[in-house]
Each structure stands twice: as structure tokens, then as C-alpha cells.
Design a protein around this motif. Structure first.
Motif, PDB file in Angstrom:
ATOM      1  N   ASP A 147      -5.126   4.038   6.362  1.00 57.67           N
ATOM      2  CA  ASP A 147      -6.487   4.264   5.893  1.00 57.67           C
ATOM      3  C   ASP A 147      -6.903   5.726   6.046  1.00 57.67           C
ATOM      4  N   TRP A 171      -5.341   7.733   3.291  1.00 50.60           N
ATOM      5  CA  TRP A 171      -6.048   7.464   2.035  1.00 50.60           C
ATOM      6  C   TRP A 171      -7.345   8.260   1.983  1.00 50.60           C
ATOM      7  N   THR A 185       0.820  -1.222   0.000  1.00 47.68           N
ATOM      8  CA  THR A 185       0.000   0.000   0.000  1.00 47.68           C
ATOM      9  C   THR A 185       0.848   1.263   0.000  1.00 47.68           C
ATOM     10  N   HIS A 194      -8.714   2.832  -5.435  1.00 44.89           N
ATOM     11  CA  HIS A 194      -8.839   4.062  -4.656  1.00 44.89           C
ATOM     12  C   HIS A 194      -9.727   5.097  -5.350  1.00 44.89           C
ATOM     13  N   SER A 215     -10.898   4.019   1.279  1.00 47.66           N
ATOM     14  CA  SER A 215      -9.973   3.202   2.058  1.00 47.66           C
ATOM     15  C   SER A 215     -10.635   1.877   2.400  1.00 47.66           C
ATOM     16  N   TRP A 273      -4.109  -1.030  -5.980  1.00 44.83           N
ATOM     17  CA  TRP A 273      -4.615  -0.130  -4.949  1.00 44.83           C
ATOM     18  C   TRP A 273      -4.962   1.236  -5.539  1.00 44.83           C
TER      19      TRP A 273
END
Length: 254
Positions: free
Chosen positions: A239, A242, A60, A103, A108, A99
Motif C-alpha cells: 500500500d 502504491w 497486486t 489505482h 491504495s 487494480w
């Protein structure tokens, strides 16, 4: 050895350490996000974002970042390689791309999504569940759960709820003093005294009439300063950052 990622990309730093058969700890930071990688003889034997460890966490971290900082510290490390170096770099690049794609719809893995109908594979999401919780319910890696959630959102089979996995956390701030809450006017102080460990974050947001975004920013600041160190702080920070990125993208003028 240390430097700026605008001068030497992460992949090149990794290659140097691998080719030099270095043993030690590589500290990377992009924006506010940290990553630690442990090397033995040029191979990666472990690492992660704080207490969130393994390839799941590593993948990530933005491999293609154009800005940031790195520092390699020579120190004794032990352990077997996570996988062959070239395989690791290939997987990191592949998962990083995945990812980035997910996104665009899923801010998240903490986001709670709901299936309005008991249709497979989304039966476990009837009533709502975070993507992280769904991964455990399905018994699959987080990236697989994220792909399913992304597909469900894309095709209209899932609905995002204004809830997150971290709403369930009971966090105790060492400076929390519930008896002072009535006399405090600063938002940060109000959140601090509310984090006394008796209620979860979701309850604090709801009962205190607090803006979700304000609580998110508060938690990021408190985590980075070390004021709060709850179990799972690695995935929590990942998270939250994000979500902040997604929030900024939505609120920024075109």
C-alpha cells in the motif's frame, strides 16, 4: 535460473517453470516490491508479498512489468495448487488490470473514504473507514471492496479522507529512545524515536507535526531494510508503494 524482466517477461518465466514441472521458489522484484511464488511440479502452490499471502496479494504484483529481476531456487516445496496454472495466470492478469484501473482514483486500499449519507452499500463508510476495513465489514474480497470504493469516488458518493489504515498501527523501532527526542534534529531520527510502540502512527504524525509523505517514505525505507517488521508488513509495503506512486504522479510536472 535468474535474469532480467526486461529480457524475459514474468508470464514467460512462469510458463518455463510450468512446462518444466519445476519445484522450488521463484523470487520476483519490480522496483522495491518483492513477490515470492512457490512451485510444486510446475504448479503454483502458494506465495505472496512477505507475510501477505494468497491470490489476493499475488494479484497486486505488476504482471506486465518491463523492468525487474527474477531468480528461481530449487528447493523442496509442498502443497496443493492454488488453482490450475492457466486459470491462475488468467485471474492474475484480470485482477492486475482491475487494480490498475482502480489505482487511478484510489491510491491504495489503505485509504480511508467516507460516505456523507447512510446510503447502501456505503452505510458502513459513514464516519470513514479504509477500503481494507470496508472489505471486512462487507464480507467481500479486497478487490470487490476496491471496486465499490472506486465507483463511489467516481460517482461522488464517497469522499477520500487524508487518513490511511496504517495510521492505526503501533510500530516499535528497536532503536527508539523517547528520552532523546528533544535533542534530535534529523527528521529520520525524530520518527525513529517516536516509534516506541506507545502511540499509533497517526498520533505520531499529528502530535509531531510531521509531513505524511515524509513518514510514508521513512516507513518504506525501514521496511525494506528490515529495521521494522510489524505484523502485516506485506500489505503495508504494497500500500505504501502504491501511495508513493500516486504521490509522484501528482507532484511530477506535466
Amino acid at each position: 535460473m535468474e535474469g532480467d524482466l526486461s529480457t524475459i517477461p514474468i508470464a514467460d518465466v512462469m510458463e518455463l517453470l510450468h512446462d518444466g514441472r519445476r519445484t522450488g521458489r521463484l523470487e520476483l522484484k519490480v522496483g522495491e516490491l518483492p513477490l515470492t511464488l512457490r512451485f510444486v511440479g510446475g504448479e503454483v502452490v502458494g506465495g505472496g508479498i512477505w507475510d501477505w499471502e494468497g491470490l489476493e496479494a499475488i494479484s497486486t504484483f505488476p504482471l506486465y512489468a518491463h523492468e525487474g529481476h527474477f531468480e528461481f531456487v530449487n528447493e523442496l516445496q509442498t502443497g496443493a495448487p492454488l488453482m490450475g496454472f492457466k486459470t491462475l495466470m488468467g485471474e492474475w492478469a484480470r485482477l492486475n488490470d482491475e487494480w490498475s484501473r482502480f489505482h487511478r482514483l484510489l491510491d491504495s486500499p489503505s485509504r480511508v473514504v467516507e460516505s456523507p449519507r447512510p446510503v447502501e452499500p456505503f452505510t458502513v463508510l459513514v464516519g470513514g473507514k479504509s477500503v481494507r476495513a470496508a472489505a471486512k465489514a462487507w464480507g467481500v474480497p479486497l478487490i470487490v471492496a476496491a471496486e465499490r470504493a472506486w465507483r463511489g469516488l467516481h460517482e461522488g458518493d464517497l469522499v477520500p479522507l487524508r487518513k490511511y489504515a496504517w495510521f492505526a498501527l503501533r510500530i516499535r523501532h528497536p532503536s527508539a529512545r523517547r528520552t532523546q527526542a528533544g535533542s534530535l534534529t534529523r527528521l529520520e531520527d525524530r520518527i525513529t524515536v517516536a516509534l516506541d510502540g506507545t502511540r499509533n502512527v497517526g498520533e505520531i504524525i499529528q502530535s509531531g507535526g510531521l509531513e505524511l509523505s515524509a513518514v510514508r517514505r521513512y516507513l518504506i525505507t525501514a521496511l525494506l531494510s528490515g529495521e521494522i517488521q510489524p505484523p502485516g508488513r506485506g500489505w503495508l509495503l504494497r500500500d505504501l508503494l502504491w501511495e508513493l506512486e500516486a504521490e509522484s504522479r501528482i507532484t511530477s510536472p506535466a
